[in-house]
Design an enzyme around this catalytic site. Structure first.
Site, PDB file in Angstrom:
ATOM      1  N   ASP A 548      36.253  36.549  36.717  1.00 54.56           N
ATOM      2  CA  ASP A 548      36.617  37.967  36.634  1.00 54.56           C
ATOM      3  C   ASP A 548      36.686  38.459  35.192  1.00 54.56           C
ATOM      4  O   ASP A 548      36.521  39.637  34.930  1.00 54.56           O
ATOM      5  CB  ASP A 548      37.973  38.193  37.306  1.00 54.56           C
ATOM      6  CG  ASP A 548      37.955  37.724  38.751  1.00 54.56           C
ATOM      7  OD1 ASP A 548      37.938  38.574  39.635  1.00 54.56           O
ATOM      8  OD2 ASP A 548      37.943  36.502  38.984  1.00 54.56           O
ATOM      9  N   HIS A 590      41.516  37.526  40.305  1.00 54.64           N
ATOM     10  CA  HIS A 590      41.419  36.065  40.331  1.00 54.64           C
ATOM     11  C   HIS A 590      40.538  35.547  41.442  1.00 54.64           C
ATOM     12  O   HIS A 590      40.478  34.350  41.683  1.00 54.64           O
ATOM     13  CB  HIS A 590      42.809  35.418  40.430  1.00 54.64           C
ATOM     14  CG  HIS A 590      43.625  35.649  39.203  1.00 54.64           C
ATOM     15  ND1 HIS A 590      44.386  36.766  39.021  1.00 54.64           N
ATOM     16  CD2 HIS A 590      43.747  34.928  38.063  1.00 54.64           C
ATOM     17  CE1 HIS A 590      44.969  36.723  37.834  1.00 54.64           C
ATOM     18  NE2 HIS A 590      44.596  35.620  37.229  1.00 54.64           N
TER      19      HIS A 590
END
Ligand SMILES: Cc1ncc(C[n+]2csc(CCOP(=O)(O)OP(=O)(O)O)c2C)c(N)n1
Ligand SMILES: [Mg+2]
Length: 801
Positions: A548, A590
């Site tokens: 990410d 996440h």
């Protein structure tokens, strides 16, 4: 090019000949700018951006630049390049015309816009040349400040070569014990970019020999400094970086860009300290001008006041240098006028040669084509008009030839004459040559191509030890560090901790702080640091802690790393390995899987998506044996899964672009990768209980994608396909669908519409339920495949809901 004994009793002494030579180069550069601009205004070139107004400071910078040094700069640096013989005026014009031939335009083979500079760092076989014997320049790019992240690595390489024992011996040709400076240049307004500050901070933390020149002409196109920078003055803001009493930090200087003697002195002094003690330097070169305005796309009279314009004329750096020379008795006004005239003439001649060299091959191809068209016209009279129009057209491009050939083929359709066949063949060759001319070198084409690395399957002893995924990786990395002295790993929590999942645990202790190192939280410059190291002969692994957070580095990955080899037409490469981990943790930041974005923005970088640690190890070994840039996305929830340790963890490889069939089945093909592989296998077990045999395929790498047609072969057996992926709808699943249906012609084997099963359009919310209802799951896969089967045989497969 050196000043003879530059300092005597602390005072700089100027050698008359050297100063005259400098002035000559400055004037040459200015005439090239003026004439280059004219070429655009008269329509012979498309766009021009030049180094006028920045000549004198660059002459001074060239004095300080030694063999082995490297530049990372931007489009204003033509004088610097000319001064060191890294650019000829003729080449500058070839670039202006976009002359797509390395002989004429050796930096980019005509692929980059004018004002972009580079040296050829690779030999014709694609191997890195030695750098210590020459002047080096990494390849420029247009996004403002994008040259800064890799500057971190170019300078950091000097530190590694100096401080890692034996490295200059083990990796010869790139460093004289770290005595190389990485010279950065950047415009004043570009200093408002985030990556500028990130890079300046990183260089300051690392204390590496970067010498950054800020060319301050007061503007960024039309926007003056007061809108760009706090207090309107970058060096004032930079004062906090100034070192004090031998402590860490920079030496920061401010200096007028028209003051030749002071510039020379400052550059030489600053560079000496930078080189010797690895003290980074920022030289804020202010009071620069733009005699011709920003570029050819506008005129600065529109936004500069008459007073400012008058000041710019008075403080034109070449004018000031000339005044100084006359004052010092270096030359008379007449002598300088003669230089001026000679250089003007010389630039004109270079322009003429460049134009002729650019036009000639196209003109030859054009007359060939016209002749062919005339022959075709004898059997198809309509083609005569196409030939006439082409012949009449002045200054043709190859595009015009392609259009004429197309029109002639359309006009003569249905007729089959030998002339027409020759025309079709001629057009085919033009297309092929053009595809190569503009498309070569996206990936390595040499012996070292990662695609050529042979497959070595894992080998297991009779009772292999079962280890956690992270321990498998750890064994692979340990072997790689022992094997290859060029290998360097860095990133957040990579050093002391050995990464957040311990894949590199204990390796810093074993191989030293410089080979396995912690960095600040600065993804763009972690990647840039790796690019710079790779350019200077090392093999970096840049770790981005989570997939990410790759987004912070994505711009540099896309603009610099992915394009580097292609945009230099095989002149430079940076075989960086980007290590990251992703998929299937939980939460908005996440568990992302922005694979489509990465695939689409980063052609030029191989993208590996291993389903477990053994496959990941295989990809590291493959990429380390090749010379391509690659990214490996490890599976977050795989670090604590047990895997048997192969006895050949140090040598096993996984080939790029070869999917693996994880389970065979005749009814439907499930195509997936990474963390979804075990889930797809569970779904296949459920489906088997329902009488459906699903074939599960792990694509293994998204770029390249299935080079051997494994998936289409599967479709020939199953006639049904579902692509499963954690990206948004239309992301990587759509990419795979196109590859299989269009590139592999898979559509013809289908008995049911193809399906993609993806995550939702929004990001996955935190928590197990948020994940379950946002990402593809075992049950969803079962139902999707079941529905496909039901379409063909609703009686055998009654509705589930
Ligand atoms: C990221 C990005 N934004 C915008 C542009 C368009 N652009 C090209 S040059 C320029 C101004 C740069 O000014 P400065 O850094 O002062 O350099 P100068 O041209 O004045 O030497 C801009 C905005 C760009 N190339 N890249
Ligand atoms: Mg500017």
């Amino acid at each position: 090019m050196t000043l003879t004994s530059p300092f005597q009793q602390g005072v700089m002494k100027f050698d008359r000949d050297a100063v005259l030579r400098d002035y000559r180069v400055g004037v040459r550069s200015r005439h090239a700018s003026v004439l280059g601009r004219q070429e655009v205004l008269t329509g012979r070139a498309k766009f021009g951006i030049f180094g006028d107004g920045k000549e004198v400071a660059q002459l001074a910078m060239a004095y300080a630049f030694r063999r082995g040094d490297v530049r990372s700069g931007y489009y204003r640096d033509q004088t610097f390049m000319l001064a060191l013989g890294l650019l000829e005026v003729q080449e500058l014009f070839a670039q202006l015309y976009a002359h797509a031939d390395l002989e004429a335009e050796p930096a980019f083979g005509g692929r980059a816009m004018t004002g972009h500079f580079a040296t050829r760092m690779l030999d014709p076989k694609g191997q890195l040349r030695e750098q210590t014997g020459g002047y080096n320049s990494s390849a420029d790019l247009s996004p403002t400040a994008a040259q800064m992240p890799r500057l971190v690595g170019l300078a950091y390489a000097s530190k590694l070569y100096r401080e890692i024992e034996g490295l200059t011996r083990d990796v010869p040709g790139f460093s004289d014990l770290g005595n190389e400076i990485a010279f950065g240049t950047i415009g004043n307004a570009s200093c408002a970019e985030g990556v500028f500050w990130e890079a300046v901070n990183a260089i300051g933390v690392l204390q590496v020999p970067a010498l950054i020149s800020i060319w301050d002409d007061g503007y960024g196109i039309s926007v003056p400094n007061r809108y760009q920078m706090t207090k309107g003055n970058v060096s004032e803001v930079l004062q906090g970086f100034q070192r004090r009493a031998g402590g860490p930090g920079y030496d920061v200087f401010t200096i007028e860009g028209w003051n030749y003697p002071r510039l020379c002195e400052t550059y030489l002094r600053a560079a000496a300290c930078c080189r010797r003690d690895h003290v980074p330097v920022i030289l804020h070169v202010c009071e620069l001008t733009q005699p011709l305005g920003h570029s050819t796309s506008g005129s600065h009279e529109r936004y500069k006041s008459p007073e400012r314009l008058a000041w710019e004329r008075e403080y034109d750096c070449l004018r000031k240098m000339r005044e100084w020379m006359i004052e010092e008795g270096t030359a008379s006004a007449e002598q300088l006028d003669t230089i001026d005239e000679e250089e003007k003439q010389r630039v004109r001649e270079a322009r003429d040669r460049a134009l002729e060299a650019y036009r000639q091959p196209i003109a030859r191809e054009k007359s060939e084509l016209v002749e062919l068209l005339r022959e075709v016209a004898s059997g198809a009279p309509e083609v005569g008009a196409v030939a006439d129009a082409l012949e009449r057209r002045g200054g043709s491009l190859r595009r015009d030839l392609a259009i004429a050939a197309h029109r002639a083929l359309v006009a003569s359709r249905g007729r089959s004459t030998p002339a027409r066949e020759r025309l079709a063949a001629w057009r085919g060759e033009l297309r092929e040559r053009s595809a190569r001319r503009y498309g070569s070198h996206l990936y390595s084409e040499g012996e070292e191509s990662a695609l050529r690395v042979p497959r070595i399957d894992p080998v297991y002893g009779s009772e292999p030890v079962e280890l956690n995924g992270f321990e498998i990786l750890n064994a692979c990395f340990d072997a790689a560090f022992a094997r290859d002295p060029r290998l360097i790993a860095m990133g957040e929590d990579v050093g002391q901790l050995g990464d957040v999942n311990q894949g590199l645990a204990h390796l810093q202790q074993k191989y030293g702080e410089l080979r396995v190192s912690d960095t600040g939280i600065r993804e763009a410059t972690i990647l840039g640091q790796a690019i710079g190291l790779a350019l200077r002969g090392l093999r970096p692994i840049a770790e981005i802690q989570y997939l990410d957070y790759m987004l912070y580095a994505l711009q540099i990955m896309s603009d610099d790393l992915a394009t580097l080899r292609w945009r230099t037409c095989g002149g430079q490469k940076a075989p960086v390995i980007i290590r990251t981990r992703g998929h299937r943790l939980e939460g908005i930041w996440h568990s992302g899987s922005p694979m489509g974005g990465i695939l689409h923005l980063c052609r030029g970088i191989y993208v590996c998506v291993p389903r477990d640690a053994t496959r990941a190890a295989g990809f590291y070994n493959t990429l380390l044996r090749g010379d391509d840039a690659g990214m490996i996305v490890e599976v977050l929830n795989g670090y604590r899964r047990k895997e048997p340790l192969p006895s050949n963890i140090d040598t096993l490889t996984v080939p790029l672009g070869v999917p693996e069939i994880l389970r065979s089945g005749r009814d439907a093909t499930l195509v997936t990768y990474g963390a979804l592989c075990p889930i797809a296998l569970e779904a296949a077990t459920d489906l088997a209980a329902l009488g459906i045999e699903a074939e599960v395929i792990d694509v293994q790498t998204l770029l390249p994608f299935d080079r051997e047609g494994v998936i289409v072969e599967s479709l020939q057996r199953t006639n049904r396909v579902v692509f499963v992926d954690e990206d948004v709808p239309g992301g990587a699943s759509a990419f795979m669908l196109r590859e299989v249906l269009e590139t592999q012609d898979g559509y013809q084997w289908l008995d049911a519409a193809p399906r993609t099963l993806t995550a939702a359009e929004h990001r996955p919310p935190y928590g197990s339920d948020g994940d379950y209802f946002s990402k593809p799951q075992r049950e969803g896969i079962v139902e999707a495949v079941y529905e496909l089967m039901r379409e063909g045989d609703p009686r055998r497969f009654p509705a589930l809901a």
